[in-house]
Motif scaffolding. Structure first.
Motif, PDB file in Angstrom:
ATOM      1  N   MET A 122     -15.684   4.022   9.021  1.00 41.87           N
ATOM      2  CA  MET A 122     -15.038   4.345   7.751  1.00 41.87           C
ATOM      3  C   MET A 122     -13.686   3.634   7.640  1.00 41.87           C
ATOM      4  O   MET A 122     -13.131   3.188   8.644  1.00 41.87           O
ATOM      5  N   ALA A 123     -13.182   3.564   6.432  1.00 38.39           N
ATOM      6  CA  ALA A 123     -11.902   2.900   6.177  1.00 38.39           C
ATOM      7  C   ALA A 123     -10.915   3.905   5.595  1.00 38.39           C
ATOM      8  O   ALA A 123     -11.308   4.873   4.936  1.00 38.39           O
ATOM      9  N   HIS A 124      -9.658   3.661   5.858  1.00 37.92           N
ATOM     10  CA  HIS A 124      -8.589   4.489   5.283  1.00 37.92           C
ATOM     11  C   HIS A 124      -7.685   3.594   4.455  1.00 37.92           C
ATOM     12  O   HIS A 124      -7.127   2.615   4.957  1.00 37.92           O
ATOM     13  N   ILE A 125      -7.569   3.898   3.175  1.00 39.51           N
ATOM     14  CA  ILE A 125      -6.723   3.109   2.283  1.00 39.51           C
ATOM     15  C   ILE A 125      -5.307   3.689   2.274  1.00 39.51           C
ATOM     16  O   ILE A 125      -5.115   4.881   2.080  1.00 39.51           O
ATOM     17  N   HIS A 126      -4.331   2.818   2.501  1.00 36.70           N
ATOM     18  CA  HIS A 126      -2.934   3.231   2.389  1.00 36.70           C
ATOM     19  C   HIS A 126      -2.440   3.064   0.959  1.00 36.70           C
ATOM     20  O   HIS A 126      -1.703   3.903   0.451  1.00 36.70           O
ATOM     21  N   TYR A 127      -2.826   1.958   0.333  1.00 35.55           N
ATOM     22  CA  TYR A 127      -2.441   1.763  -1.060  1.00 35.55           C
ATOM     23  C   TYR A 127      -3.362   0.733  -1.686  1.00 35.55           C
ATOM     24  O   TYR A 127      -3.780  -0.227  -1.027  1.00 35.55           O
ATOM     25  N   VAL A 128      -3.675   0.928  -2.960  1.00 35.75           N
ATOM     26  CA  VAL A 128      -4.480  -0.031  -3.717  1.00 35.75           C
ATOM     27  C   VAL A 128      -3.984  -0.012  -5.152  1.00 35.75           C
ATOM     28  O   VAL A 128      -3.654   1.047  -5.696  1.00 35.75           O
ATOM     29  N   ASP A 129      -3.905  -1.199  -5.757  1.00 34.42           N
ATOM     30  CA  ASP A 129      -3.407  -1.272  -7.130  1.00 34.42           C
ATOM     31  C   ASP A 129      -4.014  -2.480  -7.826  1.00 34.42           C
ATOM     32  O   ASP A 129      -4.372  -3.470  -7.185  1.00 34.42           O
ATOM     33  N   CYS A 130      -4.131  -2.374  -9.151  1.00 33.24           N
ATOM     34  CA  CYS A 130      -4.736  -3.442  -9.951  1.00 33.24           C
ATOM     35  C   CYS A 130      -3.766  -3.922 -11.024  1.00 33.24           C
ATOM     36  O   CYS A 130      -2.973  -3.134 -11.550  1.00 33.24           O
ATOM     37  N   ASN A 131      -3.853  -5.203 -11.331  1.00 36.13           N
ATOM     38  CA  ASN A 131      -3.041  -5.809 -12.377  1.00 36.13           C
ATOM     39  C   ASN A 131      -1.544  -5.559 -12.174  1.00 36.13           C
ATOM     40  O   ASN A 131      -0.795  -5.338 -13.129  1.00 36.13           O
ATOM     41  N   THR A 132      -1.108  -5.594 -10.917  1.00 41.17           N
ATOM     42  CA  THR A 132       0.312  -5.441 -10.621  1.00 41.17           C
ATOM     43  C   THR A 132       1.044  -6.695 -11.091  1.00 41.17           C
ATOM     44  O   THR A 132       0.685  -7.809 -10.709  1.00 41.17           O
ATOM     45  N   THR A 133       2.051  -6.511 -11.919  1.00 40.99           N
ATOM     46  CA  THR A 133       2.772  -7.629 -12.518  1.00 40.99           C
ATOM     47  C   THR A 133       4.196  -7.693 -11.990  1.00 40.99           C
ATOM     48  O   THR A 133       4.900  -6.680 -11.935  1.00 40.99           O
ATOM     49  N   HIS A 134       4.619  -8.904 -11.581  1.00 43.71           N
ATOM     50  CA  HIS A 134       5.960  -9.112 -11.040  1.00 43.71           C
ATOM     51  C   HIS A 134       6.630 -10.283 -11.743  1.00 43.71           C
ATOM     52  O   HIS A 134       5.955 -11.147 -12.321  1.00 43.71           O
ATOM     53  N   ALA A 135       7.944 -10.342 -11.642  1.00 46.54           N
ATOM     54  CA  ALA A 135       8.714 -11.421 -12.252  1.00 46.54           C
ATOM     55  C   ALA A 135       8.580 -12.713 -11.446  1.00 46.54           C
ATOM     56  O   ALA A 135       8.003 -12.736 -10.353  1.00 46.54           O
ATOM     57  N   SER A 136       9.150 -13.785 -11.970  1.00 45.41           N
ATOM     58  CA  SER A 136       9.008 -15.105 -11.355  1.00 45.41           C
ATOM     59  C   SER A 136       9.691 -15.219  -9.994  1.00 45.41           C
ATOM     60  O   SER A 136       9.384 -16.138  -9.232  1.00 45.41           O
ATOM     61  N   ASN A 137      10.597 -14.294  -9.672  1.00 47.30           N
ATOM     62  CA  ASN A 137      11.283 -14.344  -8.377  1.00 47.30           C
ATOM     63  C   ASN A 137      10.624 -13.457  -7.322  1.00 47.30           C
ATOM     64  O   ASN A 137      11.180 -13.217  -6.253  1.00 47.30           O
ATOM     65  N   PHE A 138       9.400 -12.987  -7.589  1.00 47.56           N
ATOM     66  CA  PHE A 138       8.702 -12.082  -6.669  1.00 47.56           C
ATOM     67  C   PHE A 138       8.360 -12.785  -5.353  1.00 47.56           C
ATOM     68  O   PHE A 138       7.838 -13.903  -5.342  1.00 47.56           O
TER      69      PHE A 138
END
Length: 254
Positions: A1-17
Motif C-alpha cells: 500500500m501507499a501513503h500520500i503525504h500531499y497531492v494537488d492539481c493545477n497548482t499555479t506559481h509565479a515566474s520566480n517559483f
C-alpha cells in the motif's frame, strides 16, 4: 500500500517559483502543465509542458519556472510496492506524457481520496496509483511525441466520446486547422489507424451496444450513430462484423 503525504492539481506559481531540496524525504511525482527547468545530470535543462518526473526518496529535487507562471500536478508519497520501487521509469529525468488529460483526472481522484476519510480509502488510492504508474509506463515507452500529438489526441477523444457527430475528414482537419491530407498522414502515424476508420470503429462499437441493450429500431440506431442512410449503416456494419444489424441482434440475444 501507499501513503500520500500531499497531492494537488493545477497548482499555479509565479515566474520566480523554485523548488530546491538537496535531499528529498519521500517519493515525488511532478507533471508539468507549462514549460519548466529541471536539474538533470548536473545541469539545468528546459523541458516542455506535459513533462513528468519521478524522484525517489533521498534524491536531490530542483526545478523552477521558466515562463510567466508555472503550473503543475504533483504528489508526494511513501510506498514499498514493487510497481513503484522496481519500476523501470527513469528517476530524476523528465519524459513526455502521452495522455496528460487522463493522468490529470487520476491525480484529481487521488486528491479527493486523500482529502476524505472513506471506508476503502487505502485500497482506492492503491488502485489509482497503480493505474497512474501504468500510464506513466505507457508514456515512457511511447514512440517520440510530435508537437501535433496532443491536438490529435483531443480530436480522437472527441470522436470516441461522440461518434454520432457528423465527422468528415474536412471537419476533423478544420478542428485542428490543418489540411485534410496532412491530417490523414499524421493521424495514422500517431494512432496506426486512419481518422475515418477510427470514426467507423467508434460508430460500430456504439451501434453494437444499442442493438444488444436497447429496444431502438435499426433505423434509430443508425441515426444515433451518425448515419444519415440506413442502407449505408447496414452495409458498413456487416462489413465490420460479418452480420447484418438484425442478424447480429438476434445472435447476441439468442
Amino acid at each position: 500500500m501507499a501513503h500520500i503525504h500531499y497531492v494537488d492539481c493545477n497548482t499555479t506559481h509565479a515566474s520566480n517559483f523554485v523548488i530546491d531540496v538537496p535531499v528529498g524525504h519521500h517519493w515525488l511525482l511532478v507533471i508539468t502543465k507549462t514549460p519548466a527547468q529541471f536539474w538533470v545530470n548536473g545541469a539545468l535543462k528546459e523541458y516542455p509542458a506535459h513533462s513528468v518526473i519521478l524522484y525517489r526518496p533521498q534524491q536531490k529535487v530542483y526545478y523552477r519556472a521558466c515562463a510567466n507562471q508555472f503550473v503543475n500536478d504533483w504528489i508526494r508519497f511513501e510506498s514499498d510496492e514493487p510497481y513503484i520501487t522496481e519500476s523501470p521509469l527513469p528517476l530524476g529525468i523528465p519524459f513526455p506524457l502521452d495522455d496528460p488529460d487522463y493522468c490529470h483526472k487520476l491525480l484529481e481522484l487521488l486528491t479527493i481520496e486523500h482529502n476524505f476519510s472513506r471506508d476503502y480509502k487505502a485500497s482506492s488510492i492503491d488502485c489509482l496509483l497503480r493505474t497512474l504508474f501504468n500510464k506513466l509506463l505507457e508514456s515512457y515507452f511511447h514512440e517520440p511525441i510530435t508537437p501535433q500529438y496532443y491536438h490529435l489526441l483531443k480530436l480522437r477523444t472527441a470522436i470516441q466520446n461522440d461518434p454520432g457527430d457528423y465527422w468528415t475528414v474536412s471537419k476533423m482537419a478544420e478542428f485542428l486547422d490543418i489540411s485534410p491530407g496532412y491530417l490523414q498522414s499524421i493521424y495514422k502515424q500517431a494512432f496506426r489507424v486512419n481518422c475515418m476508420e477510427d470514426v467507423i470503429n467508434s460508430r460500430i462499437r456504439l451501434a453494437k451496444e444499442y442493438l444488444i441493450h436497447s429496444t431502438q429500431s435499426v433505423a434509430e440506431v443508425a441515426s444515433r450513430c451518425g448515419y444519415q442512410n440506413v442502407e449505408h449503416f447496414c452495409r458498413q456494419f456487416k462489413q465490420m462484423t460479418g452480420y447484418s444489424p438484425r442478424k447480429f441482434q438476434e445472435h447476441e440475444k439468442a
